[in-house]
Design a protein around this motif. Structure first.
Motif, PDB file in Angstrom:
ATOM      1  N   THR A  30      31.196 -44.722 -15.069  1.00 36.89           N
ATOM      2  CA  THR A  30      31.475 -46.080 -15.262  1.00 36.89           C
ATOM      3  C   THR A  30      33.657 -46.603 -15.667  1.00 36.89           C
ATOM      4  O   THR A  30      33.486 -45.016 -15.650  1.00 36.89           O
ATOM      5  CB  THR A  30      30.648 -47.371 -16.135  1.00 36.89           C
ATOM      6  N   VAL A  36      27.024 -41.978 -14.982  1.00 36.45           N
ATOM      7  CA  VAL A  36      25.505 -42.740 -13.984  1.00 36.45           C
ATOM      8  C   VAL A  36      25.799 -41.829 -13.586  1.00 36.45           C
ATOM      9  O   VAL A  36      25.965 -40.428 -12.951  1.00 36.45           O
ATOM     10  CB  VAL A  36      25.992 -43.580 -13.809  1.00 36.45           C
ATOM     11  N   SER A  63      23.137 -48.018  -9.908  1.00 31.99           N
ATOM     12  CA  SER A  63      24.630 -47.008  -9.860  1.00 31.99           C
ATOM     13  C   SER A  63      25.444 -47.480  -9.193  1.00 31.99           C
ATOM     14  O   SER A  63      26.888 -47.641  -9.149  1.00 31.99           O
ATOM     15  CB  SER A  63      24.001 -46.035  -9.923  1.00 31.99           C
TER      16      SER A  63
END
Length: 162
Positions: A30, A36, A63
């Motif tokens: 992120t 992620v 995601s």
């Protein structure tokens, strides 16, 4: 030219389920640096020169925002004995990265240290793919991390070669 026949989602899945695929975990970070990742079997090579690969990400995936803003991603190809890893990264409620050894290569996207092989990619392009986004990555670094066999998915179940 005749109009195309209606193709139901069920029929589409039934036919494409006859096509065996490898299983990968695709990862990124992120903007805040949190890892992620998710299980993906819609992965393929695109070009040798330049070295390009792609994967497809559902527009409903939690995601998606991370992958839409990321400059890079990693593709971790799973070993035959990594069904549990695949299941964990497919579960939206799982603590996906807990207990995994991770490496960061060129892009900073997490590399699963125990994967069969890994590719570290910068985003080359994003394309509309109906209910998915198609992410094309330019491979910056790659390595075979183990000499085991790959995890295979066919007709709705995990398989092994041989």
């Amino acid at each position: 030219m005749t109009a195309p026949a209606d193709v139901s989602p069920g029929d589409f899945r039934a036919v494409l389920g006859r096509y065996a695929t490898g299983v990968t975990v695709v990862t990124t970070r992120t903007p805040e640096g949190e890892p992620v990742g998710l299980t993906v079997n819609s992965f393929t090579s695109v070009s040798l020169a330049p070295p390009l690969v792609l994967f497809c990400l559902d527009l409903e995936a939690g995601s998606l925002p991370a992958f839409q803003s990321a400059e890079g991603f990693a593709v971790n190809i799973l070993r035959a004995d990594q069904e549990a890893v695949s299941n964990r990264f497919a579960d939206p409620l799982a603590a996906r990265f807990d207990g995994y050894g991770l490496a960061d290569w060129s892009t900073g996207a997490p590399i699963l240290a125990d994967a069969l092989a890994a590719l570290d990619c910068t985003v080359h392009a994003r394309h509309d793919g109906g209910d998915h986004v198609i992410l094309v990555g330019r491979v910056q670094r790659l390595a075979v991390l183990d000499d085991d066999e790959p995890l295979i998915y066919w007709r709705g179940a995990y398989r092994k070669l041989g």
